[in-house]
Design an enzyme around this catalytic site. Structure first.
Site, PDB file in Angstrom:
ATOM      1  N   ASP A   1       0.852  -1.181   0.000  1.00 33.56           N
ATOM      2  CA  ASP A   1       0.000   0.000   0.000  1.00 33.56           C
ATOM      3  C   ASP A   1       0.893   1.237   0.000  1.00 33.56           C
ATOM      4  O   ASP A   1       1.857   1.322   0.778  1.00 33.56           O
ATOM      5  CB  ASP A   1      -0.906  -0.004   1.230  1.00 33.56           C
ATOM      6  CG  ASP A   1      -1.867   1.171   1.239  1.00 33.56           C
ATOM      7  OD1 ASP A   1      -2.959   1.039   0.668  1.00 33.56           O
ATOM      8  OD2 ASP A   1      -1.520   2.219   1.829  1.00 33.56           O
ATOM      9  N   ILE A   2       0.578   2.202  -0.876  1.00 30.03           N
ATOM     10  CA  ILE A   2       1.358   3.438  -0.934  1.00 30.03           C
ATOM     11  C   ILE A   2       1.022   4.293   0.286  1.00 30.03           C
ATOM     12  O   ILE A   2      -0.142   4.577   0.558  1.00 30.03           O
ATOM     13  CB  ILE A   2       1.078   4.212  -2.227  1.00 30.03           C
ATOM     14  CG1 ILE A   2       1.442   3.361  -3.451  1.00 30.03           C
ATOM     15  CG2 ILE A   2       1.869   5.524  -2.249  1.00 30.03           C
ATOM     16  CD1 ILE A   2       1.134   4.017  -4.776  1.00 30.03           C
TER      17      ILE A   2
ATOM     18  N   GLU B   1      -4.751   2.409  -4.133  1.00 28.28           N
ATOM     19  CA  GLU B   1      -3.288   2.426  -4.066  1.00 28.28           C
ATOM     20  C   GLU B   1      -2.731   1.129  -3.496  1.00 28.28           C
ATOM     21  O   GLU B   1      -1.581   1.074  -3.065  1.00 28.28           O
ATOM     22  CB  GLU B   1      -2.804   3.605  -3.219  1.00 28.28           C
ATOM     23  CG  GLU B   1      -3.191   3.567  -1.760  1.00 28.28           C
ATOM     24  CD  GLU B   1      -4.549   4.196  -1.465  1.00 28.28           C
ATOM     25  OE1 GLU B   1      -4.739   4.621  -0.312  1.00 28.28           O
ATOM     26  OE2 GLU B   1      -5.404   4.253  -2.367  1.00 28.28           O
TER      27      GLU B   1
END
Length: 301
Positions: free
Chosen positions: A179-180, A222
């Site tokens: 996950d960003i 994301e």
């Protein structure tokens, strides 16, 4: 200006990632670097002093035509001095064909006379695997339109396939849930167009730095998932840390500003009795451990 001695040049050339070899005017091999050994399976001692057409590389084109019999780019370049580039298939020592991009040029002496040729060749096998995968996913509507990675539907199918493979053959695999970090804040600050460029850059990092038989896809927003085949926990951690570091070192330039993001990762290896739900849930929980412990880190469990 910095000057390098001859031994430094030799060391650089010998350790190039791409295969490189020199031939004289009669196309007898005079030099063969380490990457050429790795890509072709032939050691330098086996080929130096021989013709490249002497049952060594014997390039063929996509139609199966043997280029050594009349359309060899290297021979043509030695003849007219013009640079050439072509995608061909070389013969590996083990008997199979390897797709390569070759770039050839002539070698000249101090008087400008052609005395041989040089060929640099790049292994295209993993590149072609990815291009073929993209074409197949497009046809089946299983490709994420923005990142050009597998979408969630395809990822779920692949996880299910790997679970069945584990049940039948005990072939292990790992799952990376990525996950960003602070991506909503990033989007709010720089806009969704820039955010989309970041998503594409992260996706491309997966594509060019993963093994051909592994799969990365966009889970949603994301979030990304990597399905890493035939791997131990220790090696999965190494792969995850490698991806994390590469993404950390990525950057985009927008209005003379360097923009960077990081990712948090949860990493886990298949266990007996796992289902898709338990596997993904465990990876997701490990991901949030990474976030709770400061982000930009990997948690293995």
């Amino acid at each position: 200006m910095m000057k390098l001695d001859q031994s430094s040049y030799a060391r650089i050339i010998d350790n190039l990632h791409d295969g490189l070899y020199f031939v004289d005017a009669d196309r007898i091999i005079t030099y063969w670097n380490k990457a050429a050994e790795r890509i072709t399976g032939y050691r330098a001692a086996e080929v130096i002093g021989k013709s490249c057409a002497d049952n060594i590389l014997t390039h063929v084109d996509s139609e199966g035509c043997v280029l050594c019999l009349g359309t060899c780019p290297l021979a043509a370049t030695i003849n007219d001095g013009k640079e050439r580039e072509a995608e061909v298939f070389l013969h590996h020592k083990n008997g199979h064909r390897v797709p390569v991009l070759v770039r050839v040029n002539s070698l000249v002496d101090e008087q400008g006379r052609v005395i041989g040729g040089i060929e640099l060749f790049t292994d295209l096998s993993s590149i072609q695997v990815n291009q073929q995968r993209i074409a197949e996913l497009e046809q089946l509507a299983l490709l994420d339109g923005l990142t050009r990675l597998a979408n969630r539907v395809y990822l779920e199918r692949e996880i299910d396939n790997r679970l069945h493979e584990f049940d039948r053959l005990a072939v292990p695999f790992g799952l990376l849930f990525l996950d960003i970090d602070h991506f909503k804040q990033f989007n709010d600050t720089y806009g969704h167009a820039v955010g989309d460029e970041v998503l594409k850059a992260v996706a491309q990092t997966f594509v060019v730095n993963s093994r051909p038989f592994d799969l990365f896809g966009r889970w949603g927003g994301e979030e990304f998932i990597g399905i890493i085949r035939n791997i131990t926990g220790k090696d999965l951690l190494y792969q995850a840390e490698r991806m994390r570091l590469l993404i950390e070192r990525n950057y985009l330039i927008q209005n003379d500003q360097k923009l960077q993001v990081t990712v948090s990762i949860g990493a886990t290896v298949i266990r007996p009795g796992d289902t898709m739900e338990t596997l993904v849930k465990r990876a997701d929980e490990l991901l949030y451990e990474s976030k709770d412990n400061g982000r930009n880190r990997v948690t293995l469990g």
